[in-house]
Design an enzyme around this catalytic site. Structure first.
Site, mmCIF file in Angstrom:
data_model
loop_
_atom_site.group_PDB
_atom_site.id
_atom_site.type_symbol
_atom_site.label_atom_id
_atom_site.label_comp_id
_atom_site.label_asym_id
_atom_site.label_seq_id
_atom_site.Cartn_x
_atom_site.Cartn_y
_atom_site.Cartn_z
ATOM 1 N N LYS A 53 26.781 70.494 -64.406
ATOM 2 C CA LYS A 53 26.147 69.779 -63.290
ATOM 3 C C LYS A 53 26.593 68.316 -63.289
ATOM 4 O O LYS A 53 26.910 67.744 -62.251
ATOM 5 C CB LYS A 53 24.621 69.887 -63.408
ATOM 6 C CG LYS A 53 24.107 71.285 -63.085
ATOM 7 C CD LYS A 53 22.670 71.539 -63.513
ATOM 8 C CE LYS A 53 22.322 73.017 -63.287
ATOM 9 N NZ LYS A 53 20.994 73.399 -63.771
ATOM 10 N N GLN A 97 15.924 70.927 -66.688
ATOM 11 C CA GLN A 97 16.531 72.220 -67.018
ATOM 12 C C GLN A 97 15.499 73.142 -67.677
ATOM 13 O O GLN A 97 14.809 72.746 -68.614
ATOM 14 C CB GLN A 97 17.740 71.988 -67.945
ATOM 15 C CG GLN A 97 18.559 73.229 -68.218
ATOM 16 C CD GLN A 97 19.295 73.775 -66.986
ATOM 17 O OE1 GLN A 97 19.617 73.039 -66.056
ATOM 18 N NE2 GLN A 97 19.557 75.061 -66.976
ATOM 19 N N ASP A 120 15.930 71.213 -56.981
ATOM 20 C CA ASP A 120 15.925 72.610 -57.427
ATOM 21 C C ASP A 120 15.164 73.492 -56.429
ATOM 22 O O ASP A 120 15.309 74.717 -56.442
ATOM 23 C CB ASP A 120 15.166 72.716 -58.771
ATOM 24 C CG ASP A 120 16.100 72.910 -59.958
ATOM 25 O OD1 ASP A 120 17.180 73.476 -59.775
ATOM 26 O OD2 ASP A 120 15.709 72.504 -61.071
HETATM 27 N N1 GUN Z 1 17.633 77.296 -65.727
HETATM 28 C C1 GUN Z 1 18.380 78.318 -65.254
HETATM 29 N N2 GUN Z 1 18.679 78.121 -63.957
HETATM 30 C C2 GUN Z 1 18.108 76.947 -63.603
HETATM 31 C C3 GUN Z 1 18.081 76.210 -62.392
HETATM 32 O O1 GUN Z 1 18.615 76.601 -61.348
HETATM 33 N N3 GUN Z 1 17.387 75.027 -62.440
HETATM 34 C C4 GUN Z 1 16.753 74.602 -63.556
HETATM 35 N N4 GUN Z 1 16.096 73.446 -63.492
HETATM 36 N N5 GUN Z 1 16.772 75.271 -64.692
HETATM 37 C C5 GUN Z 1 17.441 76.424 -64.713
#
Ligand code: GUN
Length: 289
Positions: A53, A97, A120
């Site tokens: 990211k 995350q 998100d």
């Molecule tokens: N963990 C696995 N996929 C995601 C996601 O799309 N966003 C977040 N914040 N955590 C994750």
């Protein structure tokens, strides 16, 4: 006849070029889209996702901040950091995350992020807006799936979409987005009694469980669109999805590979949401000079 491959990597690349152009336009107005990612603990998969990211942000000319905390951090300290980022004008998107350590209340963390920075799309306000068809941040993976289908000119209205998996991040919102596009949606999950009988009816099948070889050729209808959201390691340690790719590709009409399918789209839509958030910033004396 073998299925047509949906090349998520290429679609993501094209979308990212469009996003990068818009980032440059915003920069000429002195707005640099900024994403803050919080990583708690040392989960290797989470670390890899977070690093991708960060890399994507920098490639597209965005501002990126990675905040790392040990797994032992107390909930209050994490919430205080989120509050600080909520008020930080250089940050347009905040992502914590998941998963988080057990002693931290995930719901509380998500609800502390202001909906305007919830890139998100996990905040209940954004979920409610999505469910009622209002403008909102859409969860990145389901959103990426929709964009892929749009780019492939695969129509959705009137189609029977079967979603296997009911996670808050992928399964549930995927079904909702398809419903918003006038599909007939069926959800399957671990308590579904005859999975095959239902998946065989799907015009579009979304596999989002996290189980190697869950979907075989016997599970699908000839010519179906098969979207594999799984991200697993097989016995040889190779990255693979939930779909037995080699056999299903001989029967499906379209199929996404793993890797190179949905994964790159997820990151792209996160960048898109961060850009969207930055575009919502009203000019102030500070950012108009
Ligand atoms: N963990 C696995 N996929 C995601 C996601 O799309 N966003 C977040 N914040 N955590 C994750």
């Amino acid at each position: 006849m073998a299925a047509q491959l949906i090349d998520g990597k290429q679609i993501a690349k094209n979308k990212q070029e469009e996003i990068a152009k818009e980032v440059q336009e915003l920069k000429s107005r002195n707005i640099i889209p900024g994403l803050a990612v919080i990583l708690v603990g040392n989960n290797p998969a989470s670390r890899t996702y977070v690093k991708s990211k960060e890399k994507a942000c920098l490639q597209l000319g965005m501002h990126s901040v990675l905040i790392e905390f040990p797994a032992t951090i107390c909930e209050d300290e994490l919430l205080a950091k989120i509050v600080e980022l909520n008020e930080d004008h250089s940050i347009h998107g905040i992502l914590v995350q998941l998963p988080l350590p057990n002693h931290i209340n995930e719901k509380k963390v998500i609800e502390t992020i202001i909906p305007e920075k919830d890139v998100d799309g996990f905040h209940p306000i954004n979920i409610g807006r999505m469910m009622t068809g209002q403008d909102s941040f859409l969860p990145c993976t389901p959103y990426g799936v929709m964009v892929m289908l749009e780019e492939m000119n695969i129509s959705i209205s009137g189609k029977h979409v079967v979603v296997v998996g009911r996670s808050n991040i992928v399964g549930k919102p995927s079904g909702q987005l398809f419903l918003n596009e006038n599909a007939t949606v069926t959800y399957c999950h671990s308590k579904t009694t005859d999975l095959k009988a239902i998946t065989k009816q799907a015009d579009i099948l979304i596999a989002a469980v996290g189980k190697v070889d869950l979907i075989t050729a016997d599970h699908i209808k000839e010519g179906a669109v098969v979207i594999d959201v799984g991200m697993n390691r097989n016995k040889e340690g190779k990255l693979c999805g939930d779909v037995s790719f080699d056999e299903v590709k001989e029967k499906a009409g379209y199929i996404t590979p793993v890797p190179g399918g949905v994964g790159p789209m997820t990151i792209t839509m996160l960048m898109y949401n961060t850009l969207k958030s930055a575009k919502n910033v009203k000019p102030t004396i500070q950012n108009s000079i």
